[in-house]
Design a protein around this motif. Sequence first.
Motif, PDB file in Angstrom:
ATOM      1  N   GLU A 265       0.710  -1.210  -0.068  1.00 41.63           N
ATOM      2  CA  GLU A 265       0.003  -0.126  -0.056  1.00 41.63           C
ATOM      3  C   GLU A 265       0.877   1.265  -0.088  1.00 41.63           C
ATOM      4  OE1 GLU A 265      -3.202   2.133   2.823  1.00 41.63           O
ATOM      5  OE2 GLU A 265      -2.479   0.115   3.262  1.00 41.63           O
ATOM      6  N   ALA A 266       1.910   1.380   0.866  1.00 37.95           N
ATOM      7  CA  ALA A 266       2.894   2.445   0.886  1.00 37.95           C
ATOM      8  C   ALA A 266       3.524   2.512  -0.656  1.00 37.95           C
ATOM      9  CB  ALA A 266       3.806   2.078   1.954  1.00 37.95           C
ATOM     10  N   ASP A 267       3.789   1.755  -1.240  1.00 40.78           N
ATOM     11  CA  ASP A 267       4.607   1.786  -2.575  1.00 40.78           C
ATOM     12  C   ASP A 267       3.411   2.463  -3.416  1.00 40.78           C
ATOM     13  OD1 ASP A 267       6.823   0.785  -2.122  1.00 40.78           O
ATOM     14  OD2 ASP A 267       6.357  -1.446  -2.438  1.00 40.78           O
ATOM     15  N   ALA A 268       2.194   1.952  -3.403  1.00 43.90           N
ATOM     16  CA  ALA A 268       1.139   2.744  -4.163  1.00 43.90           C
ATOM     17  C   ALA A 268       0.817   4.148  -4.058  1.00 43.90           C
ATOM     18  CB  ALA A 268      -0.037   1.724  -4.278  1.00 43.90           C
ATOM     19  N   LEU A 269       0.606   4.247  -2.602  1.00 44.51           N
ATOM     20  CA  LEU A 269       0.460   5.719  -2.245  1.00 44.51           C
ATOM     21  C   LEU A 269       1.513   6.662  -2.418  1.00 44.51           C
ATOM     22  CD1 LEU A 269      -1.324   5.043   1.346  1.00 44.51           C
ATOM     23  CD2 LEU A 269      -2.150   6.152  -0.703  1.00 44.51           C
ATOM     24  N   GLY A 270       2.930   6.185  -2.449  1.00 42.35           N
ATOM     25  CA  GLY A 270       4.196   6.968  -2.509  1.00 42.35           C
ATOM     26  C   GLY A 270       4.244   7.347  -4.031  1.00 42.35           C
ATOM     27  N   ALA A 271       3.770   6.467  -4.805  1.00 43.52           N
ATOM     28  CA  ALA A 271       3.701   6.906  -6.371  1.00 43.52           C
ATOM     29  C   ALA A 271       2.681   7.864  -6.768  1.00 43.52           C
ATOM     30  CB  ALA A 271       3.598   5.717  -7.242  1.00 43.52           C
ATOM     31  N   ALA A 272       1.628   7.892  -5.746  1.00 43.13           N
ATOM     32  CA  ALA A 272       0.298   8.569  -6.100  1.00 43.13           C
ATOM     33  C   ALA A 272       0.456   9.910  -5.598  1.00 43.13           C
ATOM     34  CB  ALA A 272      -0.823   8.021  -5.620  1.00 43.13           C
ATOM     35  N   VAL A 273       1.173  10.305  -4.406  1.00 44.22           N
ATOM     36  CA  VAL A 273       1.039  11.592  -3.715  1.00 44.22           C
ATOM     37  C   VAL A 273       1.778  12.552  -4.615  1.00 44.22           C
ATOM     38  CG1 VAL A 273       0.990  10.480  -1.423  1.00 44.22           C
ATOM     39  CG2 VAL A 273       3.266  10.953  -2.494  1.00 44.22           C
ATOM     40  N   GLU A 274       1.209  13.841  -4.648  1.00 45.50           N
ATOM     41  CA  GLU A 274       1.696  14.808  -5.427  1.00 45.50           C
ATOM     42  C   GLU A 274       3.119  15.431  -4.755  1.00 45.50           C
ATOM     43  OE1 GLU A 274      -1.281  17.811  -5.994  1.00 45.50           O
ATOM     44  OE2 GLU A 274      -2.828  16.306  -6.562  1.00 45.50           O
ATOM     45  N   ARG A 275       3.090  15.494  -3.306  1.00 42.71           N
ATOM     46  CA  ARG A 275       4.402  16.183  -3.119  1.00 42.71           C
ATOM     47  C   ARG A 275       5.567  15.267  -2.648  1.00 42.71           C
ATOM     48  NH1 ARG A 275       3.148  19.179   2.591  1.00 42.71           N
ATOM     49  NH2 ARG A 275       5.194  19.965   2.259  1.00 42.71           N
ATOM     50  N   ALA A 276       6.775  15.609  -3.310  1.00 45.91           N
ATOM     51  CA  ALA A 276       7.915  14.843  -3.440  1.00 45.91           C
ATOM     52  C   ALA A 276       8.435  14.494  -1.984  1.00 45.91           C
ATOM     53  CB  ALA A 276       8.926  15.528  -4.144  1.00 45.91           C
ATOM     54  N   GLU A 277       8.290  15.370  -0.959  1.00 43.16           N
ATOM     55  CA  GLU A 277       8.847  15.286   0.362  1.00 43.16           C
ATOM     56  C   GLU A 277       7.874  14.264   0.830  1.00 43.16           C
ATOM     57  OE1 GLU A 277       8.219  19.697   0.014  1.00 43.16           O
ATOM     58  OE2 GLU A 277       7.455  18.106  -1.122  1.00 43.16           O
ATOM     59  N   THR A 278       6.700  13.996   0.849  1.00 46.88           N
ATOM     60  CA  THR A 278       5.854  13.043   1.225  1.00 46.88           C
ATOM     61  C   THR A 278       6.286  11.696   0.678  1.00 46.88           C
ATOM     62  OG1 THR A 278       3.928  14.482   1.686  1.00 46.88           O
ATOM     63  CG2 THR A 278       3.395  12.246   1.905  1.00 46.88           C
ATOM     64  N   SER A 279       6.590  11.779  -0.573  1.00 40.14           N
ATOM     65  CA  SER A 279       7.025  10.523  -1.102  1.00 40.14           C
ATOM     66  C   SER A 279       8.214   9.917  -0.759  1.00 40.14           C
ATOM     67  CB  SER A 279       6.851  10.784  -2.680  1.00 40.14           C
ATOM     68  OG  SER A 279       7.387   9.553  -3.459  1.00 40.14           O
ATOM     69  N   ALA A 280       9.227  10.827  -0.391  1.00 41.29           N
ATOM     70  CA  ALA A 280      10.624  10.483   0.067  1.00 41.29           C
ATOM     71  C   ALA A 280      10.335   9.899   1.807  1.00 41.29           C
ATOM     72  CB  ALA A 280      11.416  11.812  -0.116  1.00 41.29           C
ATOM     73  N   VAL A 281       9.478  10.571   2.366  1.00 40.24           N
ATOM     74  CA  VAL A 281       9.437  10.014   3.789  1.00 40.24           C
ATOM     75  C   VAL A 281       8.861   8.616   3.777  1.00 40.24           C
ATOM     76  CG1 VAL A 281       8.054  10.249   5.849  1.00 40.24           C
ATOM     77  CG2 VAL A 281       8.978  12.128   4.793  1.00 40.24           C
ATOM     78  N   ILE A 282       7.855   8.307   2.620  1.00 41.71           N
ATOM     79  CA  ILE A 282       7.206   6.907   2.570  1.00 41.71           C
ATOM     80  C   ILE A 282       8.230   6.034   2.127  1.00 41.71           C
ATOM     81  CG2 ILE A 282       5.423   5.645   1.427  1.00 41.71           C
ATOM     82  CD1 ILE A 282       3.647   7.993   1.361  1.00 41.71           C
TER      83      ILE A 282
END
Length: 423
Positions: A265-282
């Motif tokens: 789920e995290a992989d999917a959400l990390g690819a879908a989020v708009e903010r790069a910072e959030t994606s990096a944290v995930i």
Amino acid sequence: MDDLWWLPSLIVFGGVGIIVWLLVTLLRRRNPKTPVASIDDLHRRAGIALVRTDDAVREAEDEVGFAEAEFGREAARGYAADVASARSALGEAFRLRQSLEDEIADTEAQRRAWNERIISVCEDVERTLSARLRGFDERRGAERSAPDLLDQLERRIDRARERLTTTGLAIASAADRYAATAVEDARVLRRTAQDTVDQATDDAARTKDRIDTGQPAAAALHALGRELQQAEDRLDAVERSLAGIAAAETELAAAGRELRTVIAEADALGAAVERAETSAVIAAAVERANRALLQAESTTSTDGDRVLPDPVRRLEAVRAADIDLDAALATARSTQQRLDNAREAMRGALFTADSNIRVAVDVISAHRGRVGADARTRLAEAQRQLALAEAAAVDDPVEALDAARRASRIAQDADALARYDVG
């Protein structure tokens, strides 16, 4: 003489004044002002009272079973109710102690009032239990058949020795499958049980001599029964510890599956989020979770040597990675997703909290007189947090999950503090 008309009045009023002064002085000497205890002295006394009363309640809980065996369940029912009430009252005292030691600043008035309340509760509990125990002591003098009771206790010693044999074999078997750290608690508990059974065997022989020579033996028989109760409690703890390893091994497999689901789920959400910072944290949390899974499933060291697992520690590492990943995903999840995931994670969190609490309970029970108030206070708070988690499980799974995790963390603190006190 007319110029001295005031002299008789002066003599009368002066005499009255002297009498009043003498009376006030005498009363002050009879009732000196009691010095007000300092906050630090009250806090120290409250801690000592908590330790003493907690030990008294634990011993009273043991006494319930002993009283039932001697006098029957019906006769011991009132005492069992008193012991349950004492444990509940002591819970209030531990909550007050926790409030005194948490990060929230308290006023001097609160600290004084709470410490005084702790001391008052402890004194009330001890008075209640002492009164009930005196009644049992009087009944023992009239009702106990010393030779028959000694025979029962000797049979309990024989059963305890049989359990020592079976638990020793079980520990040896576990040591072939699991890391030394996994079975260390069971080894220590069994060793203390062995010492207690050996001491009980010697005490039984001395008690038999007293009975054979016509000496009073009631107190010795009572002490022997309590000694055996401690040995049996420790053997119970050995069996729980070994069962906990097997349960943790089973739970580890389920925890690994749950964590893999969250990683996907995290992989999917990390690819879908708009903010790069959030994606990096995930992404960073996913990497840590994958590393925890790899370590939990490893069977060899970096040198290629075989590594025996410690399921309890591996489970803790996987749960910690799950918590870490869940925190990273919090900003990207919807409210409903958080609720669903909390319900999923809650079972494992409750299991871990309960396991950590049981470990702390066993350490404190095995070393009663040597464990201080701080460890006992943490344990009481962990038990309270677990109760809150269980109560909130249906209506507020997010809060329940947080409470279960707090319970687990505080129970680990209680365990560490208890082991430090034991030295």
